[in-house]
Design a protein around this motif. Sequence first.
Motif, PDB file in Angstrom:
ATOM      1  N   TRP A  33     -15.197   4.784   0.489  1.00 31.57           N
ATOM      2  CA  TRP A  33     -15.908   3.531   0.699  1.00 31.57           C
ATOM      3  C   TRP A  33     -14.960   2.578   1.417  1.00 31.57           C
ATOM      4  CZ3 TRP A  33     -20.634   2.240  -2.194  1.00 31.57           C
ATOM      5  CH2 TRP A  33     -21.123   0.968  -1.913  1.00 31.57           C
ATOM      6  N   LEU A  34     -15.304   2.211   2.644  1.00 34.05           N
ATOM      7  CA  LEU A  34     -14.489   1.282   3.425  1.00 34.05           C
ATOM      8  C   LEU A  34     -15.096  -0.112   3.308  1.00 34.05           C
ATOM      9  CD1 LEU A  34     -13.835   3.384   6.656  1.00 34.05           C
ATOM     10  CD2 LEU A  34     -12.619   3.423   4.466  1.00 34.05           C
ATOM     11  N   GLN A  35     -14.281  -1.072   2.963  1.00 34.20           N
ATOM     12  CA  GLN A  35     -14.739  -2.424   2.671  1.00 34.20           C
ATOM     13  C   GLN A  35     -15.283  -3.158   3.892  1.00 34.20           C
ATOM     14  OE1 GLN A  35     -15.280  -4.531   0.080  1.00 34.20           O
ATOM     15  NE2 GLN A  35     -15.097  -2.720  -1.190  1.00 34.20           N
ATOM     16  N   LEU A  36     -15.856  -4.335   3.639  1.00 33.04           N
ATOM     17  CA  LEU A  36     -16.410  -5.179   4.697  1.00 33.04           C
ATOM     18  C   LEU A  36     -15.407  -5.332   5.837  1.00 33.04           C
ATOM     19  CD1 LEU A  36     -18.117  -8.095   2.753  1.00 33.04           C
ATOM     20  CD2 LEU A  36     -19.232  -6.391   4.179  1.00 33.04           C
ATOM     21  N   SER A  91      -4.326  -5.677  -4.395  1.00 29.23           N
ATOM     22  CA  SER A  91      -3.332  -6.741  -4.305  1.00 29.23           C
ATOM     23  C   SER A  91      -3.359  -7.606  -5.551  1.00 29.23           C
ATOM     24  CB  SER A  91      -3.606  -7.609  -3.074  1.00 29.23           C
ATOM     25  OG  SER A  91      -2.740  -8.725  -3.048  1.00 29.23           O
ATOM     26  N   ALA A  92      -2.184  -8.103  -5.937  1.00 35.19           N
ATOM     27  CA  ALA A  92      -2.072  -9.038  -7.053  1.00 35.19           C
ATOM     28  C   ALA A  92      -2.273 -10.479  -6.589  1.00 35.19           C
ATOM     29  CB  ALA A  92      -0.708  -8.902  -7.715  1.00 35.19           C
ATOM     30  N   ASN A  93      -2.514 -10.681  -5.311  1.00 36.46           N
ATOM     31  CA  ASN A  93      -2.712 -12.010  -4.743  1.00 36.46           C
ATOM     32  C   ASN A  93      -4.171 -12.427  -4.937  1.00 36.46           C
ATOM     33  OD1 ASN A  93      -3.139 -14.247  -3.108  1.00 36.46           O
ATOM     34  ND2 ASN A  93      -1.879 -13.458  -1.419  1.00 36.46           N
ATOM     35  N   PRO A  94      -4.430 -13.475  -5.733  1.00 36.40           N
ATOM     36  CA  PRO A  94      -5.816 -13.893  -6.007  1.00 36.40           C
ATOM     37  C   PRO A  94      -6.617 -14.295  -4.772  1.00 36.40           C
ATOM     38  CG  PRO A  94      -4.305 -14.931  -7.552  1.00 36.40           C
ATOM     39  CD  PRO A  94      -3.461 -14.263  -6.506  1.00 36.40           C
ATOM     40  N   SER A  95      -5.963 -14.568  -3.663  1.00 32.64           N
ATOM     41  CA  SER A  95      -6.701 -14.949  -2.458  1.00 32.64           C
ATOM     42  C   SER A  95      -7.137 -13.739  -1.632  1.00 32.64           C
ATOM     43  CB  SER A  95      -5.861 -15.896  -1.589  1.00 32.64           C
ATOM     44  OG  SER A  95      -4.738 -15.222  -1.065  1.00 32.64           O
ATOM     45  N   ARG A  96      -6.755 -12.543  -2.036  1.00 34.53           N
ATOM     46  CA  ARG A  96      -7.132 -11.334  -1.305  1.00 34.53           C
ATOM     47  C   ARG A  96      -8.464 -10.784  -1.814  1.00 34.53           C
ATOM     48  NH1 ARG A  96      -4.167 -10.513   3.135  1.00 34.53           N
ATOM     49  NH2 ARG A  96      -3.037  -8.620   2.762  1.00 34.53           N
ATOM     50  N   ALA A  97      -9.239 -10.220  -0.906  1.00 30.55           N
ATOM     51  CA  ALA A  97     -10.552  -9.659  -1.267  1.00 30.55           C
ATOM     52  C   ALA A  97     -10.431  -8.573  -2.327  1.00 30.55           C
ATOM     53  CB  ALA A  97     -11.248  -9.128  -0.025  1.00 30.55           C
ATOM     54  N   SER A  98      -9.399  -7.741  -2.241  1.00 37.24           N
ATOM     55  CA  SER A  98      -9.260  -6.650  -3.209  1.00 37.24           C
ATOM     56  C   SER A  98      -9.080  -7.187  -4.628  1.00 37.24           C
ATOM     57  CB  SER A  98      -8.091  -5.732  -2.838  1.00 37.24           C
ATOM     58  OG  SER A  98      -6.858  -6.425  -2.898  1.00 37.24           O
ATOM     59  N   TYR A  99      -8.418  -8.330  -4.774  1.00 39.95           N
ATOM     60  CA  TYR A  99      -8.229  -8.940  -6.087  1.00 39.95           C
ATOM     61  C   TYR A  99      -9.565  -9.435  -6.639  1.00 39.95           C
ATOM     62  CZ  TYR A  99      -6.117 -11.856  -9.750  1.00 39.95           C
ATOM     63  OH  TYR A  99      -5.761 -12.409 -10.943  1.00 39.95           O
ATOM     64  N   ARG A 125      -7.425  -1.281   3.492  1.00 37.71           N
ATOM     65  CA  ARG A 125      -6.252  -0.988   4.319  1.00 37.71           C
ATOM     66  C   ARG A 125      -6.592  -1.238   5.774  1.00 37.71           C
ATOM     67  NH1 ARG A 125      -2.394   2.632   2.346  1.00 37.71           N
ATOM     68  NH2 ARG A 125      -1.327   2.040   4.259  1.00 37.71           N
ATOM     69  N   ARG A 126      -5.544  -1.358   6.601  1.00 34.25           N
ATOM     70  CA  ARG A 126      -5.726  -1.578   8.035  1.00 34.25           C
ATOM     71  C   ARG A 126      -6.409  -0.371   8.679  1.00 34.25           C
ATOM     72  NH1 ARG A 126       0.199  -2.457   8.424  1.00 34.25           N
ATOM     73  NH2 ARG A 126      -0.034  -0.530   9.574  1.00 34.25           N
ATOM     74  N   HIS A 127      -7.083  -0.646   9.787  1.00 34.67           N
ATOM     75  CA  HIS A 127      -7.816   0.369  10.536  1.00 34.67           C
ATOM     76  C   HIS A 127      -6.937   1.598  10.838  1.00 34.67           C
ATOM     77  CE1 HIS A 127     -10.813   1.885  13.386  1.00 34.67           C
ATOM     78  NE2 HIS A 127      -9.793   2.146  14.190  1.00 34.67           N
ATOM     79  N   ASP A 128      -5.729   1.361  11.299  1.00 33.26           N
ATOM     80  CA  ASP A 128      -4.851   2.472  11.680  1.00 33.26           C
ATOM     81  C   ASP A 128      -4.409   3.324  10.500  1.00 33.26           C
ATOM     82  OD1 ASP A 128      -5.093   1.607  14.287  1.00 33.26           O
ATOM     83  OD2 ASP A 128      -3.139   0.615  14.337  1.00 33.26           O
ATOM     84  N   VAL A 176      -5.502   7.573   4.700  1.00 32.28           N
ATOM     85  CA  VAL A 176      -6.208   7.383   3.425  1.00 32.28           C
ATOM     86  C   VAL A 176      -7.261   8.477   3.253  1.00 32.28           C
ATOM     87  CG1 VAL A 176      -7.685   5.853   2.072  1.00 32.28           C
ATOM     88  CG2 VAL A 176      -5.766   4.904   3.358  1.00 32.28           C
ATOM     89  N   LEU A 177      -7.958   8.837   4.324  1.00 29.54           N
ATOM     90  CA  LEU A 177      -8.919   9.939   4.233  1.00 29.54           C
ATOM     91  C   LEU A 177      -8.222  11.229   3.826  1.00 29.54           C
ATOM     92  CD1 LEU A 177     -11.578  11.441   4.552  1.00 29.54           C
ATOM     93  CD2 LEU A 177     -11.096  11.573   7.022  1.00 29.54           C
ATOM     94  N   ASP A 178      -7.090  11.551   4.450  1.00 32.05           N
ATOM     95  CA  ASP A 178      -6.356  12.771   4.097  1.00 32.05           C
ATOM     96  C   ASP A 178      -5.997  12.776   2.611  1.00 32.05           C
ATOM     97  OD1 ASP A 178      -6.496  13.571   6.755  1.00 32.05           O
ATOM     98  OD2 ASP A 178      -4.476  12.855   7.244  1.00 32.05           O
TER      99      ASP A 178
END
Length: 160
Positions: A105-108, A29-37, A84-87, A92-94
């Motif tokens: 690697w699935l994040q916290l 994400s380009a959003n600085p408040s997101r963990a991925s950023y 990404r969301r659980h569902d 993503v695995l595929d």
Amino acid sequence: MTRTWTGPSAPARLDILRRTRSIAIVGASANPSRASYFVATYLLSSSPYEVYFVNPRATEILGRPVYPSLDALPVVPDLVDVFRRHDDLPTVLDETLAVGARTLWLQLGSWHEEVARRAEDAGLEVVMDRCVKIEHARFHGGLHLAGFNTGVISSRRALG
């Protein structure tokens, strides 16, 4: 929900990170408040990894190109770091299997035992519910209790 899957030990996670040369952040994400950023800024500034961003709704993050999917990347990433969301995790695995990455690697906060078992059965290394940034910093001396490096090393008490 009871967790039955057992992830790799700390030495095994360190080995994964040592062997990794490239990381694709799926759900970047380009959003600085997101963990991925936050993770992306750390990896770009404090790690040796080639970092690639995957998000079909973005074109640029931190001045770097963003790819719509894993198969659009110019390289096969060693490690796919998932925000990404659980569902969404089975898909993503595929995609991870299709491109030939070796680590999922699935994040916290992200835990999906069926995905973990399928991934391991297909020969992938799997880490769940852990942060690449925190693990890298922990193993390389850059982790403060708050999760970042303060840059201050001192046994002296601040005066004032």
